[in-house]
Design an enzyme around this catalytic site. Sequence first.
Site, mmCIF file in Angstrom:
data_model
loop_
_atom_site.group_PDB
_atom_site.id
_atom_site.type_symbol
_atom_site.label_atom_id
_atom_site.label_comp_id
_atom_site.label_asym_id
_atom_site.label_seq_id
_atom_site.Cartn_x
_atom_site.Cartn_y
_atom_site.Cartn_z
ATOM 1 N N GLY A 1 0.827 -1.219 0.000
ATOM 2 C CA GLY A 1 0.000 0.000 0.000
ATOM 3 C C GLY A 1 0.853 1.256 0.000
ATOM 4 O O GLY A 1 0.541 2.251 0.662
ATOM 5 N N ALA A 2 1.941 1.222 -0.799
ATOM 6 C CA ALA A 2 2.960 2.276 -0.737
ATOM 7 C C ALA A 2 2.425 3.686 -0.962
ATOM 8 O O ALA A 2 2.912 4.644 -0.355
ATOM 9 C CB ALA A 2 4.052 1.977 -1.769
ATOM 10 N N LYS B 1 -10.411 -4.790 10.486
ATOM 11 C CA LYS B 1 -9.167 -4.566 11.240
ATOM 12 C C LYS B 1 -9.015 -5.567 12.386
ATOM 13 O O LYS B 1 -7.926 -6.066 12.639
ATOM 14 C CB LYS B 1 -9.112 -3.126 11.779
ATOM 15 C CG LYS B 1 -9.138 -2.038 10.710
ATOM 16 C CD LYS B 1 -8.142 -2.226 9.575
ATOM 17 C CE LYS B 1 -6.704 -2.011 9.923
ATOM 18 N NZ LYS B 1 -5.823 -2.045 8.714
ATOM 19 N N ASP C 1 -4.996 -6.032 -6.511
ATOM 20 C CA ASP C 1 -6.053 -6.203 -5.522
ATOM 21 C C ASP C 1 -5.638 -7.207 -4.459
ATOM 22 O O ASP C 1 -5.227 -8.326 -4.785
ATOM 23 C CB ASP C 1 -7.346 -6.679 -6.217
ATOM 24 C CG ASP C 1 -8.534 -6.394 -5.312
ATOM 25 O OD1 ASP C 1 -8.374 -6.465 -4.078
ATOM 26 O OD2 ASP C 1 -9.614 -6.076 -5.844
ATOM 27 N N GLY D 1 -0.310 4.963 -0.076
ATOM 28 C CA GLY D 1 -1.263 5.429 0.938
ATOM 29 C C GLY D 1 -0.727 6.605 1.737
ATOM 30 O O GLY D 1 0.471 6.897 1.742
ATOM 31 N N PHE D 2 -1.636 7.272 2.433
ATOM 32 C CA PHE D 2 -1.319 8.448 3.245
ATOM 33 C C PHE D 2 -0.205 8.145 4.259
ATOM 34 O O PHE D 2 0.824 8.825 4.315
ATOM 35 C CB PHE D 2 -2.618 8.859 3.962
ATOM 36 C CG PHE D 2 -2.533 9.979 4.941
ATOM 37 C CD1 PHE D 2 -1.882 11.168 4.637
ATOM 38 C CD2 PHE D 2 -3.165 9.871 6.174
ATOM 39 C CE1 PHE D 2 -1.851 12.220 5.548
ATOM 40 C CE2 PHE D 2 -3.152 10.910 7.096
ATOM 41 C CZ PHE D 2 -2.485 12.088 6.784
ATOM 42 N N ILE D 3 -0.417 7.079 5.036
ATOM 43 C CA ILE D 3 0.563 6.732 6.077
ATOM 44 C C ILE D 3 1.837 6.171 5.448
ATOM 45 O O ILE D 3 2.952 6.590 5.791
ATOM 46 C CB ILE D 3 -0.047 5.702 7.056
ATOM 47 C CG1 ILE D 3 -1.193 6.349 7.859
ATOM 48 C CG2 ILE D 3 1.018 5.129 7.986
ATOM 49 C CD1 ILE D 3 -2.001 5.379 8.725
ATOM 50 N N VAL E 1 -5.984 9.336 11.981
ATOM 51 C CA VAL E 1 -4.703 9.927 11.584
ATOM 52 C C VAL E 1 -4.965 11.184 10.756
ATOM 53 O O VAL E 1 -5.609 11.117 9.704
ATOM 54 C CB VAL E 1 -3.870 8.914 10.768
ATOM 55 C CG1 VAL E 1 -2.528 9.518 10.405
ATOM 56 C CG2 VAL E 1 -3.686 7.612 11.541
HETATM 57 P P1 NDP Z 1 -4.974 5.041 2.393
HETATM 58 O O1 NDP Z 1 -6.323 4.771 1.840
HETATM 59 O O2 NDP Z 1 -4.311 6.304 2.055
HETATM 60 O O3 NDP Z 1 -3.993 3.848 2.058
HETATM 61 C C1 NDP Z 1 -4.405 2.523 1.907
HETATM 62 C C2 NDP Z 1 -3.493 1.845 0.910
HETATM 63 O O4 NDP Z 1 -3.949 0.490 0.691
HETATM 64 C C3 NDP Z 1 -3.517 2.530 -0.455
HETATM 65 O O5 NDP Z 1 -2.242 2.455 -1.030
HETATM 66 C C4 NDP Z 1 -4.515 1.687 -1.243
HETATM 67 O O6 NDP Z 1 -4.310 1.758 -2.645
HETATM 68 C C5 NDP Z 1 -4.202 0.292 -0.704
HETATM 69 N N1 NDP Z 1 -5.367 -0.573 -0.870
HETATM 70 C C6 NDP Z 1 -6.606 -0.371 -0.368
HETATM 71 N N2 NDP Z 1 -7.433 -1.358 -0.757
HETATM 72 C C7 NDP Z 1 -6.694 -2.201 -1.518
HETATM 73 C C8 NDP Z 1 -6.996 -3.392 -2.212
HETATM 74 N N3 NDP Z 1 -8.222 -3.931 -2.196
HETATM 75 N N4 NDP Z 1 -6.013 -3.982 -2.918
HETATM 76 C C9 NDP Z 1 -4.760 -3.433 -2.954
HETATM 77 N N5 NDP Z 1 -4.414 -2.305 -2.304
HETATM 78 C C10 NDP Z 1 -5.375 -1.701 -1.598
HETATM 79 O O7 NDP Z 1 -5.157 4.897 3.961
HETATM 80 P P2 NDP Z 1 -4.201 5.202 5.185
HETATM 81 O O8 NDP Z 1 -2.828 5.504 4.775
HETATM 82 O O9 NDP Z 1 -4.926 6.134 6.035
HETATM 83 O O10 NDP Z 1 -4.246 3.782 5.912
HETATM 84 C C11 NDP Z 1 -3.156 2.880 5.904
HETATM 85 C C12 NDP Z 1 -3.409 1.815 6.952
HETATM 86 O O11 NDP Z 1 -3.591 2.442 8.222
HETATM 87 C C13 NDP Z 1 -4.678 0.993 6.709
HETATM 88 O O12 NDP Z 1 -4.405 -0.354 7.038
HETATM 89 C C14 NDP Z 1 -5.682 1.593 7.695
HETATM 90 O O13 NDP Z 1 -6.649 0.634 8.086
HETATM 91 C C15 NDP Z 1 -4.773 1.982 8.840
HETATM 92 N N6 NDP Z 1 -5.315 3.049 9.677
HETATM 93 C C16 NDP Z 1 -5.590 4.303 9.164
HETATM 94 C C17 NDP Z 1 -6.110 5.293 9.989
HETATM 95 C C18 NDP Z 1 -6.429 6.668 9.481
HETATM 96 O O14 NDP Z 1 -7.100 7.431 10.200
HETATM 97 N N7 NDP Z 1 -5.974 7.072 8.312
HETATM 98 C C19 NDP Z 1 -6.398 5.024 11.397
HETATM 99 C C20 NDP Z 1 -6.059 3.694 11.837
HETATM 100 C C21 NDP Z 1 -5.538 2.749 11.000
HETATM 101 P P3 NDP Z 1 -5.191 2.792 -3.539
HETATM 102 O O15 NDP Z 1 -5.169 4.118 -2.801
HETATM 103 O O16 NDP Z 1 -4.462 2.813 -4.821
HETATM 104 O O17 NDP Z 1 -6.570 2.221 -3.599
#
Ligand code: NDP
Length: 341
Positions: free
Chosen positions: A9-10, A172, A58, A12-14, A199
Amino acid sequence: MAQTVLITGATGFIATYVIKLLLEQDYIVIGTVRTMEKGDNFVKNFQNDNFSYVIVPDLTDSKQHFEQILQSHPEIEIVLHTASPVFPRYYKDAEQDLILPAINGTKNLLESVTKYGLNVKRLVYTSSDSAIHSVNREGQNLVENEDSWNDVEWVRGNSKDIDAVTGYDVSKTYTEREVWEYSSKNPNVKVSVINPAYVFGPQLFDETVHELNYSSDLLGSLVTNGNGDDYKRLKGGFIDVRDVAKAHLFAFQRDNTINKRLFLNETTFTEQTLLDIVNAKFPSLHDKVPKGVPGSDKETLRESFTVFDNTKTKEILDFEFISLEQGVFDTIDQIIKVKGI
Ligand code: NDP
Protein backbone atom coordinates in the site's frame (compact mmCIF):
# COMPACT_ATOMS: atom_id res chain seq x y z
CA MET A 1 24.83 -3.33 3.90
CA ALA A 2 21.52 -1.55 3.45
CA GLN A 3 18.47 -3.61 4.46
CA THR A 4 15.56 -4.13 2.09
CA VAL A 5 12.01 -3.33 3.20
CA LEU A 6 8.82 -4.45 1.48
CA ILE A 7 5.93 -2.08 2.17
CA THR A 8 2.39 -2.80 0.97
CA GLY A 9 0.00 0.00 0.00
CA ALA A 10 2.96 2.28 -0.74
CA THR A 11 0.95 5.17 -2.15
CA GLY A 12 -1.26 5.43 0.94
CA PHE A 13 -1.32 8.45 3.24
CA ILE A 14 0.56 6.73 6.08
CA ALA A 15 2.85 4.59 3.91
CA THR A 16 4.09 7.62 1.98
CA TYR A 17 5.51 9.10 5.20
CA VAL A 18 6.93 5.73 6.26
CA ILE A 19 8.75 5.51 2.93
CA LYS A 20 10.10 9.04 3.32
CA LEU A 21 11.68 8.08 6.66
CA LEU A 22 12.97 4.76 5.30
CA LEU A 23 14.69 6.48 2.38
CA GLU A 24 16.15 9.13 4.71
CA GLN A 25 17.67 6.28 6.71
CA ASP A 26 19.08 4.63 3.55
CA TYR A 27 16.89 1.54 3.43
CA ILE A 28 16.15 -0.01 0.07
CA VAL A 29 12.39 0.12 -0.33
CA ILE A 30 10.12 -2.00 -2.51
CA GLY A 31 6.54 -0.74 -2.40
CA THR A 32 3.41 -2.45 -3.67
CA VAL A 33 1.06 -0.19 -5.68
CA ARG A 34 -2.14 -0.97 -7.56
CA THR A 35 -1.30 0.43 -10.99
CA MET A 36 1.75 1.31 -13.04
CA GLU A 37 0.46 4.86 -13.36
CA LYS A 38 0.44 5.28 -9.57
CA GLY A 39 3.84 3.63 -9.28
CA ASP A 40 5.47 5.82 -11.94
CA ASN A 41 4.03 8.95 -10.41
CA PHE A 42 5.28 7.93 -6.99
CA VAL A 43 8.79 7.23 -8.31
CA LYS A 44 8.77 10.70 -9.87
CA ASN A 45 7.71 12.29 -6.58
CA PHE A 46 10.38 10.55 -4.50
CA GLN A 47 13.25 10.85 -6.99
CA ASN A 48 15.27 8.26 -5.09
CA ASP A 49 16.96 5.23 -6.67
CA ASN A 50 16.45 3.24 -3.48
CA PHE A 51 12.70 3.14 -4.12
CA SER A 52 11.08 0.79 -6.61
CA TYR A 53 7.58 -0.54 -6.97
CA VAL A 54 5.80 -3.77 -7.82
CA ILE A 55 2.15 -4.04 -8.79
CA VAL A 56 -0.46 -5.77 -6.62
CA PRO A 57 -3.78 -4.68 -8.14
CA ASP A 58 -6.05 -6.20 -5.52
CA LEU A 59 -5.37 -7.67 -2.11
CA THR A 60 -8.14 -10.23 -2.52
CA ASP A 61 -6.35 -11.91 -5.43
CA SER A 62 -2.82 -11.20 -4.30
CA LYS A 63 -1.47 -14.69 -3.56
CA GLN A 64 0.54 -15.10 -6.76
CA HIS A 65 1.73 -11.50 -6.65
CA PHE A 66 3.06 -11.72 -3.12
CA GLU A 67 4.66 -15.11 -3.79
CA GLN A 68 6.38 -13.74 -6.85
CA ILE A 69 7.64 -10.66 -5.00
CA LEU A 70 9.09 -12.67 -2.11
CA GLN A 71 10.57 -15.23 -4.52
CA SER A 72 12.26 -12.62 -6.70
CA HIS A 73 13.50 -10.57 -3.74
CA PRO A 74 15.10 -12.95 -1.24
CA GLU A 75 16.95 -9.91 0.13
CA ILE A 76 13.78 -8.60 1.84
CA GLU A 77 14.36 -8.54 5.61
CA ILE A 78 11.53 -6.34 6.80
CA VAL A 79 7.86 -6.39 5.79
CA LEU A 80 5.55 -3.48 6.60
CA HIS A 81 1.93 -4.30 5.80
CA THR A 82 -0.11 -1.11 5.60
CA ALA A 83 -2.42 -1.84 2.63
CA SER A 84 -6.08 -2.21 3.49
CA PRO A 85 -9.29 -0.68 2.20
CA VAL A 86 -10.32 2.34 4.28
CA PHE A 87 -13.89 3.22 3.24
CA PRO A 88 -12.91 3.26 -0.46
CA ARG A 89 -14.85 5.48 -2.87
CA TYR A 90 -16.09 2.40 -4.74
CA TYR A 91 -17.51 0.95 -1.50
CA LYS A 92 -20.72 -1.05 -2.01
CA ASP A 93 -20.46 -4.21 0.01
CA ALA A 94 -18.89 -4.65 3.47
CA GLU A 95 -17.50 -8.13 2.88
CA GLN A 96 -16.35 -7.73 -0.72
CA ASP A 97 -14.93 -4.24 -0.42
CA LEU A 98 -13.64 -4.05 3.16
CA ILE A 99 -13.44 -7.31 5.04
CA LEU A 100 -12.28 -9.93 2.54
CA PRO A 101 -9.55 -7.83 0.88
CA ALA A 102 -8.11 -7.02 4.31
CA ILE A 103 -8.18 -10.56 5.67
CA ASN A 104 -7.35 -12.49 2.50
CA GLY A 105 -4.69 -10.01 1.42
CA THR A 106 -3.00 -10.38 4.80
CA LYS A 107 -3.20 -14.18 4.75
CA ASN A 108 -1.73 -14.19 1.25
CA LEU A 109 1.15 -11.98 2.33
CA LEU A 110 1.87 -13.95 5.50
CA GLU A 111 1.78 -17.31 3.68
CA SER A 112 4.14 -15.95 1.02
CA VAL A 113 6.53 -14.76 3.72
CA THR A 114 6.49 -18.22 5.30
CA LYS A 115 7.10 -19.92 1.95
CA TYR A 116 9.62 -17.64 0.32
CA GLY A 117 10.66 -14.87 2.73
CA LEU A 118 13.67 -16.77 4.01
CA ASN A 119 15.42 -13.62 5.22
CA VAL A 120 12.39 -11.83 6.66
CA LYS A 121 13.12 -11.08 10.31
CA ARG A 122 10.58 -8.41 11.22
CA LEU A 123 6.98 -7.79 10.26
CA VAL A 124 4.89 -4.77 11.18
CA TYR A 125 1.15 -4.78 10.60
CA THR A 126 -0.76 -1.49 10.51
CA SER A 127 -3.90 -2.29 12.43
CA SER A 128 -6.15 0.37 13.99
CA ASP A 129 -7.63 1.49 17.27
CA SER A 130 -10.77 -0.04 15.72
CA ALA A 131 -9.30 -3.40 16.73
CA ILE A 132 -9.02 -2.11 20.33
CA HIS A 133 -12.02 0.11 20.85
CA SER A 134 -15.68 -0.76 20.42
CA VAL A 135 -18.26 2.00 19.88
CA ASN A 136 -20.78 -0.31 21.56
CA ARG A 137 -18.91 0.04 24.83
CA GLU A 138 -18.95 3.85 24.87
CA GLY A 139 -20.50 5.56 27.88
CA GLN A 140 -19.62 2.66 30.17
CA ASN A 141 -16.74 4.41 31.96
CA LEU A 142 -14.28 1.93 30.53
CA VAL A 143 -10.56 2.29 30.17
CA GLU A 144 -9.22 0.73 26.97
CA ASN A 145 -5.54 0.01 26.50
CA GLU A 146 -3.08 -2.12 24.55
CA ASP A 147 -4.73 -5.28 25.91
CA SER A 148 -8.28 -4.37 24.85
CA TRP A 149 -10.00 -5.92 21.86
CA ASN A 150 -13.01 -4.80 19.90
CA ASP A 151 -15.63 -7.51 20.48
CA VAL A 152 -17.31 -6.96 17.09
CA GLU A 153 -18.65 -10.18 15.58
CA TRP A 154 -18.74 -11.13 11.96
CA VAL A 155 -21.45 -13.43 10.64
CA ARG A 156 -20.03 -14.45 7.28
CA GLY A 157 -22.13 -14.08 4.16
CA ASN A 158 -24.33 -11.46 5.79
CA SER A 159 -23.05 -8.27 4.17
CA LYS A 160 -26.39 -6.53 3.93
CA ASP A 161 -26.61 -6.33 7.73
CA ILE A 162 -23.11 -4.90 8.14
CA ASP A 163 -22.80 -1.11 7.97
CA ALA A 164 -19.56 0.44 6.76
CA VAL A 165 -18.18 1.27 10.22
CA THR A 166 -18.85 -2.25 11.51
CA GLY A 167 -17.36 -3.63 8.30
CA TYR A 168 -14.18 -1.63 8.87
CA ASP A 169 -14.05 -2.71 12.55
CA VAL A 170 -14.40 -6.34 11.47
CA SER A 171 -11.73 -5.92 8.78
CA LYS A 172 -9.17 -4.57 11.24
CA THR A 173 -10.04 -6.77 14.23
CA TYR A 174 -10.17 -10.08 12.38
CA THR A 175 -7.10 -9.25 10.30
CA GLU A 176 -5.07 -8.35 13.38
CA ARG A 177 -6.07 -11.64 14.95
CA GLU A 178 -4.72 -13.43 11.84
CA VAL A 179 -1.44 -11.59 12.27
CA TRP A 180 -1.05 -12.66 15.92
CA GLU A 181 -2.01 -16.22 15.00
CA TYR A 182 0.73 -16.19 12.37
CA SER A 183 3.16 -14.75 14.90
CA SER A 184 2.50 -17.55 17.38
CA LYS A 185 3.33 -20.15 14.71
CA ASN A 186 6.32 -18.40 13.15
CA PRO A 187 8.74 -17.40 15.90
CA ASN A 188 11.49 -16.58 13.40
CA VAL A 189 9.60 -13.54 12.17
CA LYS A 190 9.24 -10.99 14.97
CA VAL A 191 5.91 -9.22 14.77
CA SER A 192 4.78 -5.79 15.99
CA VAL A 193 1.42 -4.15 15.42
CA ILE A 194 0.56 -0.46 15.12
CA ASN A 195 -2.92 0.60 16.30
CA PRO A 196 -3.42 4.24 15.33
CA ALA A 197 -6.42 6.38 16.22
CA TYR A 198 -7.74 8.78 13.54
CA VAL A 199 -4.70 9.93 11.58
CA PHE A 200 -4.54 13.56 10.51
CA GLY A 201 -1.67 15.69 9.23
CA PRO A 202 -0.56 17.22 5.95
CA GLN A 203 -0.13 15.16 2.81
CA LEU A 204 3.53 14.57 1.99
CA PHE A 205 2.95 15.62 -1.62
CA ASP A 206 0.64 18.57 -2.30
CA GLU A 207 -0.96 16.80 -5.28
CA THR A 208 -2.77 14.24 -3.08
CA VAL A 209 -4.73 17.09 -1.45
CA HIS A 210 -6.97 16.72 -4.52
CA GLU A 211 -7.63 13.07 -3.68
CA LEU A 212 -7.58 12.87 0.08
CA ASN A 213 -7.61 9.59 1.96
CA TYR A 214 -10.59 8.91 4.21
CA SER A 215 -9.40 10.40 7.53
CA SER A 216 -7.89 13.52 5.94
CA ASP A 217 -11.06 14.01 3.94
CA LEU A 218 -13.16 13.96 7.13
CA LEU A 219 -11.07 16.80 8.51
CA GLY A 220 -10.74 18.61 5.18
CA SER A 221 -14.47 18.57 4.62
CA LEU A 222 -14.85 20.96 7.56
CA VAL A 223 -13.54 23.69 5.30
CA THR A 224 -14.58 22.45 1.90
CA ASN A 225 -18.18 21.35 2.53
CA GLY A 226 -19.48 24.58 4.02
CA ASN A 227 -22.22 24.39 6.64
CA GLY A 228 -23.64 20.98 5.72
CA ASP A 229 -25.27 18.83 8.39
CA ASP A 230 -22.68 16.19 7.92
CA TYR A 231 -20.19 17.76 10.28
CA LYS A 232 -21.21 15.94 13.45
CA ARG A 233 -19.80 12.59 12.41
CA LEU A 234 -16.48 12.66 14.10
CA LYS A 235 -15.49 11.54 17.56
CA GLY A 236 -12.41 9.59 18.48
CA GLY A 237 -8.73 9.59 19.22
CA PHE A 238 -6.10 11.48 17.23
CA ILE A 239 -2.53 10.83 16.14
CA ASP A 240 -0.46 12.74 13.59
CA VAL A 241 0.67 10.90 10.45
CA ARG A 242 4.30 11.92 11.08
CA ASP A 243 4.22 10.13 14.44
CA VAL A 244 2.56 7.07 12.91
CA ALA A 245 5.41 6.87 10.40
CA LYS A 246 8.06 7.18 13.12
CA ALA A 247 6.37 4.42 15.09
CA HIS A 248 6.54 2.06 12.09
CA LEU A 249 10.32 2.44 11.99
CA PHE A 250 10.70 2.07 15.77
CA ALA A 251 8.51 -1.03 15.52
CA PHE A 252 11.05 -3.01 13.49
CA GLN A 253 14.24 -1.31 14.63
CA ARG A 254 13.87 -2.02 18.34
CA ASP A 255 13.48 -5.17 20.37
CA ASN A 256 11.14 -3.74 23.00
CA THR A 257 8.40 -3.54 20.34
CA ILE A 258 8.40 -7.28 19.56
CA ASN A 259 5.00 -8.90 20.18
CA LYS A 260 3.62 -5.50 21.17
CA ARG A 261 0.65 -3.46 20.04
CA LEU A 262 1.61 0.20 19.74
CA PHE A 263 -1.57 2.10 20.52
CA LEU A 264 -1.06 5.52 18.92
CA ASN A 265 -3.34 8.11 20.45
CA GLU A 266 -2.33 11.64 21.41
CA THR A 267 -5.71 12.81 22.65
CA THR A 268 -9.46 12.42 22.11
CA PHE A 269 -11.70 14.89 20.30
CA THR A 270 -15.17 15.48 18.96
CA GLU A 271 -16.10 17.34 15.80
CA GLN A 272 -16.59 20.38 18.03
CA THR A 273 -12.95 20.22 19.16
CA LEU A 274 -11.89 20.37 15.51
CA LEU A 275 -14.27 23.23 14.72
CA ASP A 276 -12.94 25.21 17.70
CA ILE A 277 -9.33 24.73 16.56
CA VAL A 278 -10.07 25.62 12.93
CA ASN A 279 -12.15 28.67 13.88
CA ALA A 280 -9.48 29.94 16.29
CA LYS A 281 -6.57 29.42 13.89
CA PHE A 282 -8.19 30.40 10.60
CA PRO A 283 -10.42 33.47 11.20
CA SER A 284 -10.54 34.04 7.43
CA LEU A 285 -12.67 30.89 7.11
CA HIS A 286 -15.43 32.14 9.42
CA ASP A 287 -18.10 32.05 6.71
CA LYS A 288 -17.17 28.53 5.61
CA VAL A 289 -16.75 26.63 8.87
CA PRO A 290 -19.67 25.91 11.22
CA LYS A 291 -19.35 27.26 14.77
CA GLY A 292 -21.33 24.55 16.59
CA VAL A 293 -21.37 25.17 20.35
CA PRO A 294 -17.80 26.21 21.16
CA GLY A 295 -16.30 24.40 24.16
CA SER A 296 -19.10 21.84 24.40
CA ASP A 297 -16.77 19.00 23.42
CA LYS A 298 -15.42 18.65 26.98
CA GLU A 299 -18.76 17.57 28.35
CA THR A 300 -19.46 15.24 25.41
CA LEU A 301 -16.14 13.55 25.91
CA ARG A 302 -16.60 13.27 29.68
CA GLU A 303 -20.07 11.78 29.36
CA SER A 304 -19.80 9.44 26.46
CA PHE A 305 -16.28 8.53 25.68
CA THR A 306 -14.16 5.64 26.75
CA VAL A 307 -10.85 6.61 28.31
CA PHE A 308 -7.87 5.54 26.24
CA ASP A 309 -4.77 4.56 28.18
CA ASN A 310 -1.65 4.05 26.07
CA THR A 311 0.93 4.50 28.83
CA LYS A 312 2.78 1.33 27.78
CA THR A 313 3.10 2.54 24.18
CA LYS A 314 4.37 5.93 25.28
CA GLU A 315 7.04 4.26 27.40
CA ILE A 316 8.22 2.23 24.40
CA LEU A 317 8.11 5.13 21.94
CA ASP A 318 10.09 7.68 23.86
CA PHE A 319 9.16 10.66 21.69
CA GLU A 320 6.51 13.36 22.16
CA PHE A 321 3.46 13.08 19.94
CA ILE A 322 2.50 16.06 17.76
CA SER A 323 -0.48 17.89 19.30
CA LEU A 324 -3.99 17.85 17.84
CA GLU A 325 -3.80 21.65 17.39
CA GLN A 326 -0.61 21.34 15.32
CA GLY A 327 -1.89 18.36 13.28
CA VAL A 328 -5.16 20.12 12.46
CA PHE A 329 -3.39 23.39 11.66
CA ASP A 330 -0.90 21.76 9.28
CA THR A 331 -3.63 19.75 7.54
CA ILE A 332 -6.01 22.65 6.98
CA ASP A 333 -3.25 25.12 6.13
CA GLN A 334 -2.08 22.86 3.28
CA ILE A 335 -5.64 22.32 1.99
CA ILE A 336 -6.32 26.07 1.96
CA LYS A 337 -3.07 26.83 0.11
CA VAL A 338 -3.33 24.00 -2.44
CA LYS A 339 -7.03 24.52 -3.16
CA GLY A 340 -6.82 28.31 -3.02
CA ILE A 341 -9.64 28.57 -0.44
P1 NDP B 1 -4.97 5.04 2.39
O1 NDP B 1 -6.32 4.77 1.84
O2 NDP B 1 -4.31 6.30 2.05
O3 NDP B 1 -3.99 3.85 2.06
C1 NDP B 1 -4.41 2.52 1.91
C2 NDP B 1 -3.49 1.85 0.91
O4 NDP B 1 -3.95 0.49 0.69
C3 NDP B 1 -3.52 2.53 -0.45
O5 NDP B 1 -2.24 2.46 -1.03
C4 NDP B 1 -4.51 1.69 -1.24
O6 NDP B 1 -4.31 1.76 -2.64
C5 NDP B 1 -4.20 0.29 -0.70
N1 NDP B 1 -5.37 -0.57 -0.87
C6 NDP B 1 -6.61 -0.37 -0.37
N2 NDP B 1 -7.43 -1.36 -0.76
C7 NDP B 1 -6.69 -2.20 -1.52
C8 NDP B 1 -7.00 -3.39 -2.21
N3 NDP B 1 -8.22 -3.93 -2.20
N4 NDP B 1 -6.01 -3.98 -2.92
C9 NDP B 1 -4.76 -3.43 -2.95
N5 NDP B 1 -4.41 -2.31 -2.30
C10 NDP B 1 -5.37 -1.70 -1.60
O7 NDP B 1 -5.16 4.90 3.96
P2 NDP B 1 -4.20 5.20 5.18
O8 NDP B 1 -2.83 5.50 4.77
O9 NDP B 1 -4.93 6.13 6.03
O10 NDP B 1 -4.25 3.78 5.91
C11 NDP B 1 -3.16 2.88 5.90
C12 NDP B 1 -3.41 1.82 6.95
O11 NDP B 1 -3.59 2.44 8.22
C13 NDP B 1 -4.68 0.99 6.71
O12 NDP B 1 -4.40 -0.35 7.04
C14 NDP B 1 -5.68 1.59 7.69
O13 NDP B 1 -6.65 0.63 8.09
C15 NDP B 1 -4.77 1.98 8.84
N6 NDP B 1 -5.31 3.05 9.68
C16 NDP B 1 -5.59 4.30 9.16
C17 NDP B 1 -6.11 5.29 9.99
C18 NDP B 1 -6.43 6.67 9.48
O14 NDP B 1 -7.10 7.43 10.20
N7 NDP B 1 -5.97 7.07 8.31
C19 NDP B 1 -6.40 5.02 11.40
C20 NDP B 1 -6.06 3.69 11.84
C21 NDP B 1 -5.54 2.75 11.00
P3 NDP B 1 -5.19 2.79 -3.54
O15 NDP B 1 -5.17 4.12 -2.80
O16 NDP B 1 -4.46 2.81 -4.82
O17 NDP B 1 -6.57 2.22 -3.60
